[in-house]
Design a protein around this motif. Sequence first.
Motif, short mmCIF file in Angstrom:
data_model
loop_
_atom_site.label_atom_id
_atom_site.label_comp_id
_atom_site.label_asym_id
_atom_site.label_seq_id
_atom_site.Cartn_x
_atom_site.Cartn_y
_atom_site.Cartn_z
N LEU A 18 0.86 -1.18 0.00
CA LEU A 18 0.00 0.00 0.00
C LEU A 18 0.90 1.24 0.00
CD1 LEU A 18 -2.83 -1.26 2.38
CD2 LEU A 18 -2.72 -1.35 -0.11
N THR A 19 0.46 2.33 0.59
CA THR A 19 1.18 3.59 0.52
C THR A 19 2.64 3.46 0.98
OG1 THR A 19 -0.88 4.77 0.97
CG2 THR A 19 1.18 6.01 1.24
N ARG A 47 -8.59 4.95 1.73
CA ARG A 47 -9.32 5.27 0.48
C ARG A 47 -9.37 4.05 -0.42
NH1 ARG A 47 -9.66 10.47 -1.56
NH2 ARG A 47 -9.39 9.54 -3.61
N LEU A 48 -8.22 3.39 -0.58
CA LEU A 48 -8.14 2.21 -1.43
C LEU A 48 -8.86 1.02 -0.80
CD1 LEU A 48 -7.10 0.74 -3.92
CD2 LEU A 48 -4.97 0.32 -2.66
N LEU A 49 -8.66 0.83 0.49
CA LEU A 49 -9.31 -0.30 1.17
C LEU A 49 -10.83 -0.20 1.07
CD1 LEU A 49 -7.00 -0.62 4.29
CD2 LEU A 49 -7.00 -2.03 2.22
N ASP A 50 -11.37 1.00 1.12
CA ASP A 50 -12.82 1.18 0.98
C ASP A 50 -13.29 0.73 -0.41
OD1 ASP A 50 -12.96 2.17 3.55
OD2 ASP A 50 -13.11 4.28 2.93
N LEU A 51 -12.51 1.03 -1.44
CA LEU A 51 -12.87 0.58 -2.79
C LEU A 51 -12.79 -0.94 -2.90
CD1 LEU A 51 -11.04 3.25 -4.99
CD2 LEU A 51 -13.50 3.09 -4.50
N ILE A 52 -11.79 -1.52 -2.27
CA ILE A 52 -11.63 -2.98 -2.32
C ILE A 52 -12.78 -3.68 -1.60
CG2 ILE A 52 -10.20 -4.93 -1.57
CD1 ILE A 52 -7.75 -3.04 -2.01
N THR A 53 -13.11 -3.24 -0.41
CA THR A 53 -14.15 -3.93 0.37
C THR A 53 -15.53 -3.78 -0.26
OG1 THR A 53 -14.40 -2.05 1.87
CG2 THR A 53 -12.91 -3.84 2.57
N THR A 64 -5.18 4.31 -7.48
CA THR A 64 -3.78 4.07 -7.12
C THR A 64 -2.83 4.97 -7.90
OG1 THR A 64 -3.58 2.20 -8.67
CG2 THR A 64 -4.21 1.70 -6.39
N GLN A 65 -3.17 5.31 -9.12
CA GLN A 65 -2.32 6.22 -9.89
C GLN A 65 -2.42 7.66 -9.38
OE1 GLN A 65 -3.58 5.48 -13.94
NE2 GLN A 65 -2.08 3.83 -14.19
N THR A 66 -3.61 8.06 -8.97
CA THR A 66 -3.82 9.42 -8.49
C THR A 66 -3.29 9.64 -7.09
OG1 THR A 66 -5.80 9.61 -9.87
CG2 THR A 66 -5.60 11.18 -8.04
N HIS A 67 -3.49 8.67 -6.19
CA HIS A 67 -3.17 8.87 -4.77
C HIS A 67 -1.97 8.07 -4.29
CE1 HIS A 67 -6.70 11.35 -4.25
NE2 HIS A 67 -7.34 10.48 -5.00
N HIS A 68 -1.34 7.33 -5.17
CA HIS A 68 -0.12 6.58 -4.83
C HIS A 68 -0.30 5.70 -3.59
CE1 HIS A 68 1.80 9.10 -7.81
NE2 HIS A 68 1.29 10.15 -7.20
N ASN A 69 -1.46 5.03 -3.50
CA ASN A 69 -1.73 4.20 -2.33
C ASN A 69 -1.60 2.71 -2.58
OD1 ASN A 69 -4.07 4.41 -3.85
ND2 ASN A 69 -5.31 5.24 -2.21
#
Length: 122
Positions: A18-19, A47-53, A64-69
């Motif tokens: 992740l980040t 932010r990413l984990l919320d999209l995954i779940t 991931t490209q925008t927020h580098h997470n």
Amino acid sequence: QLLQHWPQPVLVVASSDLTHYGPNYRFTPAGLGPAGHHWAHALNDQRLLDLITTMQSDAIVEETQTHHNACGGGAIAAVLAAARQLGSTGATILEHTDSSTVLAALGDTDKNNSVGYAAIVM
């Protein structure tokens, strides 16, 4: 589509950090120390984990490209899409941590650099 008719049980795996946060990674948008660590772990990773779940595979690569997470946004998106096609409707975070937290338990005092990690099952 091939896996939907596979005769044995199927396990699909994606792997990504992740980040990557801190001066070692030239990524410090929230500053150094506790504030930066909190931002990377509790906000940017989340932010990413919320999209995954919520199984939002179509949003993962841009996120991931925008927020580098995450460095493996494509792998995450592909596994989410495959899992959804195989019938999965959600994902559960088993653990979310980062290298700074893990290494602090071993006596490391670097509070400026960390890499996020999570274990998630669908």
